[in-house]
Design a protein around this motif. Structure first.
Motif, mmCIF file in Angstrom:
data_model
loop_
_atom_site.group_PDB
_atom_site.id
_atom_site.type_symbol
_atom_site.label_atom_id
_atom_site.label_comp_id
_atom_site.label_asym_id
_atom_site.label_seq_id
_atom_site.Cartn_x
_atom_site.Cartn_y
_atom_site.Cartn_z
ATOM 1 N N ILE A 146 -40.321 -51.356 2.376
ATOM 2 C CA ILE A 146 -40.119 -51.548 3.821
ATOM 3 C C ILE A 146 -38.774 -50.955 4.246
ATOM 4 C CG2 ILE A 146 -39.757 -53.277 5.626
ATOM 5 C CD1 ILE A 146 -41.712 -55.098 4.085
ATOM 6 N N GLN A 147 -37.707 -51.257 3.487
ATOM 7 C CA GLN A 147 -36.373 -50.758 3.831
ATOM 8 C C GLN A 147 -36.340 -49.226 3.846
ATOM 9 O OE1 GLN A 147 -34.100 -52.534 0.683
ATOM 10 N NE2 GLN A 147 -33.618 -54.361 1.851
ATOM 11 N N ILE A 148 -36.830 -48.630 2.768
ATOM 12 C CA ILE A 148 -36.787 -47.166 2.647
ATOM 13 C C ILE A 148 -37.681 -46.513 3.703
ATOM 14 C CG2 ILE A 148 -37.344 -45.241 1.115
ATOM 15 C CD1 ILE A 148 -36.575 -47.112 -1.234
ATOM 16 N N SER A 149 -38.847 -47.122 3.976
ATOM 17 C CA SER A 149 -39.755 -46.544 4.967
ATOM 18 C C SER A 149 -39.141 -46.585 6.365
ATOM 19 C CB SER A 149 -41.095 -47.298 4.954
ATOM 20 O OG SER A 149 -41.729 -47.126 3.702
ATOM 21 N N ILE A 150 -38.445 -47.684 6.702
ATOM 22 C CA ILE A 150 -37.800 -47.777 8.018
ATOM 23 C C ILE A 150 -36.773 -46.658 8.185
ATOM 24 C CG2 ILE A 150 -36.200 -49.157 9.421
ATOM 25 C CD1 ILE A 150 -37.598 -51.663 8.326
ATOM 26 N N VAL A 151 -35.923 -46.487 7.172
ATOM 27 C CA VAL A 151 -34.891 -45.446 7.247
ATOM 28 C C VAL A 151 -35.535 -44.058 7.296
ATOM 29 C CG1 VAL A 151 -32.966 -44.375 6.013
ATOM 30 C CG2 VAL A 151 -33.154 -46.860 6.110
ATOM 31 N N MET A 152 -36.607 -43.870 6.526
ATOM 32 C CA MET A 152 -37.281 -42.567 6.535
ATOM 33 C C MET A 152 -37.913 -42.274 7.896
ATOM 34 S SD MET A 152 -40.205 -41.083 3.982
ATOM 35 C CE MET A 152 -39.007 -40.738 2.689
ATOM 36 N N ILE A 153 -38.571 -43.273 8.493
ATOM 37 C CA ILE A 153 -39.209 -43.078 9.802
ATOM 38 C C ILE A 153 -38.164 -42.721 10.859
ATOM 39 C CG2 ILE A 153 -40.395 -44.293 11.678
ATOM 40 C CD1 ILE A 153 -41.941 -45.831 9.469
ATOM 41 N N LEU A 179 -29.679 -51.672 9.662
ATOM 42 C CA LEU A 179 -29.286 -51.305 11.034
ATOM 43 C C LEU A 179 -28.128 -50.309 11.021
ATOM 44 C CD1 LEU A 179 -29.473 -54.742 12.914
ATOM 45 C CD2 LEU A 179 -30.995 -52.764 13.159
ATOM 46 N N GLY A 180 -27.154 -50.537 10.119
ATOM 47 C CA GLY A 180 -26.007 -49.628 10.044
ATOM 48 C C GLY A 180 -26.420 -48.218 9.671
ATOM 49 N N VAL A 228 -30.655 -41.978 0.252
ATOM 50 C CA VAL A 228 -29.925 -42.271 -0.993
ATOM 51 C C VAL A 228 -29.195 -43.612 -0.874
ATOM 52 C CG1 VAL A 228 -28.009 -41.546 -2.474
ATOM 53 C CG2 VAL A 228 -29.675 -39.855 -1.680
ATOM 54 N N VAL A 229 -28.552 -43.827 0.272
ATOM 55 C CA VAL A 229 -27.790 -45.074 0.471
ATOM 56 C C VAL A 229 -28.713 -46.297 0.453
ATOM 57 C CG1 VAL A 229 -26.354 -46.369 2.095
ATOM 58 C CG2 VAL A 229 -25.942 -43.935 1.732
ATOM 59 N N ILE A 230 -29.858 -46.207 1.133
ATOM 60 C CA ILE A 230 -30.759 -47.378 1.176
ATOM 61 C C ILE A 230 -31.406 -47.608 -0.194
ATOM 62 C CG2 ILE A 230 -32.859 -46.180 1.914
ATOM 63 C CD1 ILE A 230 -31.616 -49.614 3.121
ATOM 64 N N CYS A 231 -31.636 -46.544 -0.969
ATOM 65 C CA CYS A 231 -32.161 -46.710 -2.336
ATOM 66 C C CYS A 231 -31.134 -47.413 -3.217
ATOM 67 C CB CYS A 231 -32.520 -45.349 -2.939
ATOM 68 S SG CYS A 231 -34.023 -44.628 -2.265
ATOM 69 N N ILE A 232 -29.863 -47.025 -3.090
ATOM 70 C CA ILE A 232 -28.807 -47.684 -3.861
ATOM 71 C C ILE A 232 -28.690 -49.156 -3.458
ATOM 72 C CG2 ILE A 232 -26.301 -47.742 -4.248
ATOM 73 C CD1 ILE A 232 -26.321 -44.696 -4.018
ATOM 74 N N ALA A 233 -28.852 -49.419 -2.157
ATOM 75 C CA ALA A 233 -28.795 -50.812 -1.685
ATOM 76 C C ALA A 233 -29.923 -51.645 -2.299
ATOM 77 C CB ALA A 233 -28.881 -50.843 -0.157
ATOM 78 N N SER A 234 -31.087 -51.028 -2.476
ATOM 79 C CA SER A 234 -32.208 -51.741 -3.100
ATOM 80 C C SER A 234 -31.913 -52.061 -4.558
ATOM 81 C CB SER A 234 -33.483 -50.888 -3.011
ATOM 82 O OG SER A 234 -33.876 -50.699 -1.677
ATOM 83 N N VAL A 272 -27.659 -42.621 11.451
ATOM 84 C CA VAL A 272 -28.581 -41.479 11.560
ATOM 85 C C VAL A 272 -28.802 -41.108 13.026
ATOM 86 C CG1 VAL A 272 -30.966 -40.740 11.176
ATOM 87 C CG2 VAL A 272 -29.728 -41.940 9.369
ATOM 88 N N ILE A 273 -29.012 -42.123 13.872
ATOM 89 C CA ILE A 273 -29.284 -41.869 15.295
ATOM 90 C C ILE A 273 -28.067 -41.226 15.970
ATOM 91 C CG2 ILE A 273 -29.709 -42.988 17.517
ATOM 92 C CD1 ILE A 273 -31.403 -45.062 15.956
#
Length: 234
Positions: free
Chosen positions: A96-103, A17-18, A54-60, A23-24
């Protein structure tokens, strides 16, 4: 496995969410500068989306690290879950995480760009080509993370200390990346058959390298699953 996916998504909910809110809000600010910044606004929007990925990939990656070195691992590895279930849940959650951020990033870019780039792409790309690129996106995430998880688990088993293990994992990743790239190039030279994909740009793929990547993924997935289930000593 689905309980693990639910648990992992819930644990990273605030992170997702953060990142999406950042991004928004960033794109909403850039929308107020489109007239004055012109091409600079969509370029910055692209950088913002890239940074978010990059941030969400590092989080994964850090979640797997937490499992291997922190208290979360005691909970996870005492559950009646096989190594295959743990690996599959990790990969599905990451996708799922990366796809959400990408979308979210692509959607905000399209709003900023008023859909001009998207319309230009859709006029030249067939539906099957679009589906192919989506599959390639998923494959890239899954295969890359599987390779990284394997290096992290091997580093954890070979080097017990937390700091030493993480540094060792990076060295293992670096060395295996060189070996993997060398093998892929050698196979591509040995089997030069190519597949050509027509799209906005013409892309070619080596058949030998594709088969090598698929086999490597299968081996690394099963090896990591086995190591997680039988060799990780917490």
């Amino acid at each position: 496995m689905f309980h693990l996916i639910k648990y992992e998504l819930r644990g990273k909910l605030l992170t997702i969410l953060g990142i999406c809110l950042t991004v928004i809000i960033g794109n909403l600010f850039l929308m107020t500068k489109v007239d004055s910044w012109q091409i600079g606004a969509p370029v910055l929007s692209g950088f913002l989306g890239g940074g978010a990925l990059v941030v969400i990939c590092i989080a994964s990656l850090t979640l797997m690290s937490d499992y291997l070195y922190d208290d979360q691992g005691y909970l996870l590895f005492t559950l009646p879950q096989s190594g295959v279930s743990i690996m599959a849940s990790r990969l599905i959650t990451a996708v799922i995480q990366i796809s959400i951020v990408m979308i979210v990033s692509v959607s905000m870019f399209c709003l900023l760009d008023q859909g001009r780039l998207l319309n230009a792409i859709l006029q030249q790309v067939e539906i099957h080509e679009l589906l192919f690129f989506i599959l390639m996106h998923l494959w890239t995430i899954v295969s890359t993370l599987t390779f990284m998880y394997f290096c992290m688990v091997v580093g954890r088993i070979a080097l017990k200390g937390k700091k030493v293990g993480k540094i060792g994992s990076f060295i293992i990743f670096f060395l295996l990346s060189i070996a993997r790239t060398g093998l892929s190039v050698a196979i591509a030279n040995l089997f030069p058959q190519m597949v050509q994909i027509h799209s906005v740009t013409i892309m070619t793929m080596n058949v030998g390298s594709m088969i090598f990547d698929i086999i490597t993924f299968g081996i690394l997935f099963m090896a990591t699953s086995y190591l997680l289930e039988h060799k990780v000593d917490l």
